[in-house]
Write a protein that holds these residues in place. Structure first.
Motif, PDB file in Angstrom:
ATOM      1  N   GLU A  11       0.845  -1.197   0.000  1.00 41.86           N
ATOM      2  CA  GLU A  11       0.000   0.000   0.000  1.00 41.86           C
ATOM      3  C   GLU A  11       0.876   1.241   0.000  1.00 41.86           C
ATOM      4  O   GLU A  11       1.777   1.374   0.822  1.00 41.86           O
ATOM      5  N   LEU A  12       0.587   2.159  -0.922  1.00 44.89           N
ATOM      6  CA  LEU A  12       1.311   3.421  -0.984  1.00 44.89           C
ATOM      7  C   LEU A  12       0.316   4.559  -1.138  1.00 44.89           C
ATOM      8  O   LEU A  12      -0.396   4.646  -2.140  1.00 44.89           O
ATOM      9  N   ASP A  13       0.240   5.408  -0.132  1.00 46.03           N
ATOM     10  CA  ASP A  13      -0.661   6.557  -0.146  1.00 46.03           C
ATOM     11  C   ASP A  13       0.195   7.805  -0.001  1.00 46.03           C
ATOM     12  O   ASP A  13       0.695   8.098   1.085  1.00 46.03           O
ATOM     13  N   ILE A  14       0.397   8.520  -1.077  1.00 49.84           N
ATOM     14  CA  ILE A  14       1.161   9.767  -1.027  1.00 49.84           C
ATOM     15  C   ILE A  14       0.222  10.904  -1.390  1.00 49.84           C
ATOM     16  O   ILE A  14       0.498  11.758  -2.213  1.00 49.84           O
ATOM     17  N   GLU A  23      -2.964  12.441  -5.055  1.00 51.04           N
ATOM     18  CA  GLU A  23      -3.790  13.636  -5.241  1.00 51.04           C
ATOM     19  C   GLU A  23      -2.860  14.722  -5.738  1.00 51.04           C
ATOM     20  O   GLU A  23      -1.894  15.076  -5.064  1.00 51.04           O
ATOM     21  N   TYR A  24      -3.164  15.256  -6.929  1.00 49.64           N
ATOM     22  CA  TYR A  24      -2.186  16.151  -7.532  1.00 49.64           C
ATOM     23  C   TYR A  24      -2.860  17.009  -8.593  1.00 49.64           C
ATOM     24  O   TYR A  24      -3.617  16.505  -9.423  1.00 49.64           O
ATOM     25  N   GLU A  57      -6.443   5.465  -6.479  1.00 50.85           N
ATOM     26  CA  GLU A  57      -7.034   6.794  -6.294  1.00 50.85           C
ATOM     27  C   GLU A  57      -6.196   7.797  -7.070  1.00 50.85           C
ATOM     28  O   GLU A  57      -5.024   7.989  -6.782  1.00 50.85           O
ATOM     29  N   LEU A  58      -6.807   8.421  -8.066  1.00 51.49           N
ATOM     30  CA  LEU A  58      -6.171   9.486  -8.846  1.00 51.49           C
ATOM     31  C   LEU A  58      -7.081  10.704  -8.733  1.00 51.49           C
ATOM     32  O   LEU A  58      -8.020  10.864  -9.498  1.00 51.49           O
ATOM     33  N   ARG A  59      -6.797  11.564  -7.778  1.00 53.91           N
ATOM     34  CA  ARG A  59      -7.679  12.681  -7.470  1.00 53.91           C
ATOM     35  C   ARG A  59      -7.086  14.004  -7.956  1.00 53.91           C
ATOM     36  O   ARG A  59      -5.906  14.261  -7.802  1.00 53.91           O
ATOM     37  N   LEU A  60      -7.975  14.815  -8.591  1.00 56.95           N
ATOM     38  CA  LEU A  60      -7.623  16.187  -8.994  1.00 56.95           C
ATOM     39  C   LEU A  60      -6.595  16.249 -10.112  1.00 56.95           C
ATOM     40  O   LEU A  60      -5.837  17.213 -10.198  1.00 56.95           O
TER      41      LEU A  60
END
Length: 281
Positions: A143-146, A172-173, A193-196
């Motif tokens: 798991e990698l959450d950056i 999130e970027y 998750e690919l947010r923004l």
């Protein structure tokens, strides 16, 4: 009157105490059992009891402060991470922190080869330098959450090509993402998750879903260039998909459950007919 029973906690077996302490957050252990006596402090510092460093509970239970963004606070977090690594004697498997820097993550990478979970949020001084070290030295990473305000560029996902077990990736970027990089190096993903991402297109998300066919969770919140039709096409073949979080498409179109398409030819004719009608002032 009957005599009252007085329980002596010092007589409890270490296994029982460890079971009790394991139900406390890290902050509760630091401010509780570790201050009671030397025996309890030694138990709390046992390497087998320090395989997880999770500071999320402490951050969530405290009002956010500008101080968190200062170099002094970052140094304190870095120091906490280094202490946890030392106490675990390199056996850390999970790290969930905020406001750390490359210094402490590099320390983790160099000493914790069994790391499986890494969440680093709100860390503007975390870059691809430390993440590359994690990739090279922690092959068991799952798991990698950056997420949020880190300096690692999404294109640097290729740095993680050695982490063949990663199934959970969160970014999130406000910028660009190379979907083919994810497909090429992380096709085994189940949670993404690919947010923004302002440049993520329909064709890119189609390619990504085709390449990562085992996805169960897909979050595309805030990806403004995607369309409802494009996301539907992309996810239609994901047989294991359980959760999909779409961008905010046109409110009316989503309410009606369909895409809103304007027929410009019909609209022009409507205006011409309207102009040809005499109107009373």
């Amino acid at each position: 009157m009957g005599s009252r029973l007085h329980h002596d906690w010092s007589e409890l077996a270490p296994e029982c105490l460890l079971d009790i302490f394991s139900r406390l957050s890290m902050g509760q252990r630091w401010n509780g059992p570790m201050l009671v006596c030397k025996t309890w402090m030694n138990l709390c510092q046992d390497p087998s009891f320090n395989t997880v460093l999770d500071l999320e509970a402490e951050f969530l239970s405290s009002p956010e402060s500008f101080y968190w963004w200062s170099p002094e606070f970052e140094e304190k977090v870095d120091s906490t991470i280094r202490s946890a690594v030392d106490q675990s004697q390199g056996s850390l498997t999970e790290v969930r922190v905020r406001h750390c820097t490359d210094k402490s993550l590099s320390y983790v990478a160099e000493r914790c080869p069994n790391l499986e979970v890494l969440w680093v949020k709100y860390c503007p001084k975390v870059t691809d330098v430390s993440v590359r070290k994690i990739s090279l030295n922690c092959p068991k990473l799952k798991e990698l959450d950056i997420l949020k305000r880190n300096s690692m560029q999404p294109s640097e996902v290729k740095r993680l090509r050695h982490c063949t077990y990663v199934q959970y990736l969160s970014f999130e970027y406000h910028g660009n993402i190379e979907a083919d990089t994810i497909v090429r190096h992380m096709s085994q993903l189940k949670h993404l998750e690919l947010r923004l991402f302002s440049t993520l297109t329909d064709s890119a998300i189609v390619d990504l879903c085709e390449g990562c066919s085992n996805l169960e969770h897909l979050d595309l919140f805030g990806c403004g260039r995607l369309t409802s039709k494009g996301v539907t096409k992309a996810t239609s073949k994901l047989k294991n998909l359980k959760v999909i979080k779409k961008p905010d498409f046109d409110v009316l179109g989503e309410a009606l459950g369909m895409d809103v398409e304007i027929d410009l030819e019909w609209l022009n004719k409507l205006f011409e007919e309207y102009d040809g009608v005499e109107h009373n002032g």
